[in-house]
Design an enzyme around this catalytic site. Structure first.
Site, PDB file in Angstrom:
ATOM      1  N   ALA A  65       0.869  -1.177   0.000  1.00 19.71           N
ATOM      2  CA  ALA A  65       0.000   0.000   0.000  1.00 19.71           C
ATOM      3  C   ALA A  65       0.900   1.219   0.000  1.00 19.71           C
ATOM      4  CB  ALA A  65      -0.855  -0.005   1.259  1.00 19.71           C
ATOM      5  N   GLY A 110       0.500  -5.000   0.702  1.00 19.07           N
ATOM      6  CA  GLY A 110      -0.651  -5.013  -0.205  1.00 19.07           C
ATOM      7  C   GLY A 110      -0.349  -5.693  -1.530  1.00 19.07           C
ATOM      8  N   GLU A 113      -0.769  -9.266  -0.845  1.00 21.34           N
ATOM      9  CA  GLU A 113      -2.221  -9.463  -0.689  1.00 21.34           C
ATOM     10  C   GLU A 113      -2.937  -9.444  -2.040  1.00 21.34           C
ATOM     11  OE1 GLU A 113      -2.210  -6.253   2.286  1.00 21.34           O
ATOM     12  OE2 GLU A 113      -3.430  -7.583   3.527  1.00 21.34           O
ATOM     13  N   GLU A 133       4.195  -5.450   7.353  1.00 17.44           N
ATOM     14  CA  GLU A 133       3.442  -4.399   8.055  1.00 17.44           C
ATOM     15  C   GLU A 133       3.895  -4.195   9.497  1.00 17.44           C
ATOM     16  OE1 GLU A 133       2.119  -6.603   6.015  1.00 17.44           O
ATOM     17  OE2 GLU A 133       0.689  -5.622   4.683  1.00 17.44           O
TER      18      GLU A 133
HETATM   19  N1  COA Z   1       4.592   3.145  -0.402  1.00 16.35           N
HETATM   20  C1  COA Z   1       5.029   4.324  -0.911  1.00 16.35           C
HETATM   21  N2  COA Z   1       6.184   4.443  -1.559  1.00 16.35           N
HETATM   22  C2  COA Z   1       6.937   3.347  -1.702  1.00 16.35           C
HETATM   23  C3  COA Z   1       6.565   2.095  -1.198  1.00 16.35           C
HETATM   24  C4  COA Z   1       5.323   2.026  -0.526  1.00 16.35           C
HETATM   25  N3  COA Z   1       4.862   0.867  -0.044  1.00 16.35           N
HETATM   26  N4  COA Z   1       7.539   1.203  -1.477  1.00 16.35           N
HETATM   27  C5  COA Z   1       8.500   1.882  -2.143  1.00 16.35           C
HETATM   28  N5  COA Z   1       8.138   3.168  -2.280  1.00 16.35           N
HETATM   29  C6  COA Z   1       8.887   4.246  -2.935  1.00 16.35           C
HETATM   30  C7  COA Z   1      10.074   4.696  -2.122  1.00 16.35           C
HETATM   31  O1  COA Z   1       9.664   5.613  -1.131  1.00 16.35           O
HETATM   32  C8  COA Z   1      10.946   5.323  -3.181  1.00 16.35           C
HETATM   33  O2  COA Z   1      10.398   6.583  -3.528  1.00 16.35           O
HETATM   34  P1  COA Z   1      11.375   7.873  -3.690  1.00 16.35           P
HETATM   35  O3  COA Z   1      12.277   7.505  -4.834  1.00 16.35           O
HETATM   36  O4  COA Z   1      10.428   8.994  -4.005  1.00 16.35           O
HETATM   37  O5  COA Z   1      12.106   8.021  -2.403  1.00 16.35           O
HETATM   38  C9  COA Z   1      10.733   4.415  -4.367  1.00 16.35           C
HETATM   39  O6  COA Z   1       9.483   3.762  -4.129  1.00 16.35           O
HETATM   40  C10 COA Z   1      11.808   3.356  -4.525  1.00 16.35           C
HETATM   41  O7  COA Z   1      11.873   2.605  -3.318  1.00 16.35           O
HETATM   42  P2  COA Z   1      13.234   2.420  -2.479  1.00 16.35           P
HETATM   43  O8  COA Z   1      12.873   2.161  -1.054  1.00 16.35           O
HETATM   44  O9  COA Z   1      14.173   3.549  -2.749  1.00 16.35           O
HETATM   45  O10 COA Z   1      13.827   1.093  -3.153  1.00 16.35           O
HETATM   46  P3  COA Z   1      14.804   0.037  -2.494  1.00 16.35           P
HETATM   47  O11 COA Z   1      15.277  -0.841  -3.598  1.00 16.35           O
HETATM   48  O12 COA Z   1      15.843   0.739  -1.671  1.00 16.35           O
HETATM   49  O13 COA Z   1      13.901  -0.826  -1.481  1.00 16.35           O
HETATM   50  C11 COA Z   1      11.915  -2.042  -0.803  1.00 16.35           C
HETATM   51  C12 COA Z   1      12.872  -1.636  -1.966  1.00 16.35           C
HETATM   52  C13 COA Z   1      10.733  -2.756  -1.423  1.00 16.35           C
HETATM   53  C14 COA Z   1      12.655  -2.987   0.155  1.00 16.35           C
HETATM   54  C15 COA Z   1      11.478  -0.768  -0.040  1.00 16.35           C
HETATM   55  O14 COA Z   1      10.995   0.179  -0.986  1.00 16.35           O
HETATM   56  C16 COA Z   1      10.393  -0.994   0.980  1.00 16.35           C
HETATM   57  O15 COA Z   1      10.667  -1.524   2.044  1.00 16.35           O
HETATM   58  N6  COA Z   1       9.127  -0.583   0.671  1.00 16.35           N
HETATM   59  C17 COA Z   1       8.024  -0.661   1.579  1.00 16.35           C
HETATM   60  C18 COA Z   1       7.532  -2.079   1.707  1.00 16.35           C
HETATM   61  C19 COA Z   1       6.410  -2.152   2.735  1.00 16.35           C
HETATM   62  O16 COA Z   1       6.585  -1.949   3.911  1.00 16.35           O
HETATM   63  N7  COA Z   1       5.225  -2.476   2.233  1.00 16.35           N
HETATM   64  C20 COA Z   1       4.061  -2.626   3.073  1.00 16.35           C
HETATM   65  C21 COA Z   1       3.294  -1.364   3.127  1.00 16.35           C
HETATM   66  S1  COA Z   1       1.895  -1.516   4.231  1.00 16.35           S
END
Ligand code: COA
Length: 258
Positions: A65, A110, A113, A133
């Site tokens: 999400a 999400g 999911e 989460e």
């Molecule tokens: N919501 C909003 N933005 C998200 C996102 C999310 N769930 N997941 C990634 N992004 C965004 C990042 O903020 C970043 O944006 P920016 O360039 O404007 O800063 C962009 O996507 C790239 O992500 P980044 O974190 O830089 O990539 P990474 O390769 O370093 O890491 C992940 C990849 C997937 C490990 C990491 O993005 C992450 O942990 N995301 C969240 C996962 C999560 O907790 N999901 C459950 C949500 S309830």
């Protein structure tokens, strides 16, 4: 017309690409609105026989999400957000046409999911699944606590939900979360091939299978009774008459979906 989705129809298969690659295809409210619109279209269109859901870019299916929408949200607003997500994913799960996730990278929160709400999943070898989460002080809200238990069993699901541990595609396959692991390059072709086979079958019978199999997880339904009903309904279809006649006459079937 669509801002967050890319729609690629081909040979009866609609590929829906979640198209926010710069945000790893995170699900914001626009994605949910547009997914609902696509599901309307899928229901209505006789040209669409089945659907693939995948993510744009090479890195993510859907990284969850959109966390930016959570800041400052009240309890009531959060509950409405979870309900909206659950409703859209329930529409995917209960679609009478097959919907398959082609998981091309991170399927987190999400995203996991969404993949689990599809009828089954095919993953590229770089796919990663998880429900992170708890890292955010949250729990899954779009059906993850329920479908993960259904798909991989309670013990492993509990561990993944509580630890936020990510699993790779091969482990997901070993757990039954995905049906096949492919290379990133062959993911969509492999998924399409499976759907081409399914699309060659009688559509109402395929829909009956989806409905009856879903009843296993619906306490309000008696799955065996529903199976009897769907079995009976099949006898009222032209495709059943065609299927049985073609078998007896040793010829290929031509199904019309009637
Ligand atoms: N919501 C909003 N933005 C998200 C996102 C999310 N769930 N997941 C990634 N992004 C965004 C990042 O903020 C970043 O944006 P920016 O360039 O404007 O800063 C962009 O996507 C790239 O992500 P980044 O974190 O830089 O990539 P990474 O390769 O370093 O890491 C992940 C990849 C997937 C490990 C990491 O993005 C992450 O942990 N995301 C969240 C996962 C999560 O907790 N999901 C459950 C949500 S309830």
């Amino acid at each position: 017309m669509y801002q967050t989705l890319l729609l690629l129809p081909e040979n009866g298969i609609l590929t829906v690409v979640i198209n926010r690659a710069d945000k790893l295809n995170a699900l914001n409210k626009d994605v949910f609105t547009e997914l609902n619109l696509v599901l309307d279209e899928v229901e209505k269109s006789s040209a669409i026989k089945s659907v693939i859901i995948t993510g744009a870019g090479s890195k993510a299916f859907v990284a969850g999400a959109d966390i930016t929408e959570f800041k400052g949200m009240s309890k009531e607003e959060a509950m409405a957000v979870a309900k909206r997500g659950q409703d859209v994913f329930a529409r995917i799960e209960n679609s009478s046409k097959p919907i398959v996730a082609a998981v091309n990278g991170f399927a987190l929160g999400g995203g996991c999911e969404l993949a689990m709400s599809c009828h089954f999943r095919v993953a590229a070898e770089n796919a990663k699944f998880g429900q992170p989460e708890v890292n955010l002080g949250l729990i899954p809200g779009y059906g993850g606590t329920q479908r993960l238990v259904q798909l991989i069993g309670k013990g492993k699901a509990m561990e993944l939900l509580m630890s936020a541990h990510m699993i790779d595609a091969n482990e997901a396959k070993a757990l039954g979360l995905v049906n096949y692991v492919t290379t990133p390059e062959t993911l969509l072709d492999h998924t399409r091939k499976i759907l081409e086979t399914i699309n060659s079958k009688a559509p109402l019978a395929v829909a009956g299978c989806i409905k009856a199999a879903n009843a296993v997880y619906d306490e309000s339904k008696d799955g065996y009774a529903l199976e009897i009903e769907e079995f009976g309904n099949a006898f009222d279809t032209e495709d059943m008459k065609e299927g049985v006649s073609a078998f007896l006459e040793k010829r290929k079937t031509t199904f019309t979906g009637k």
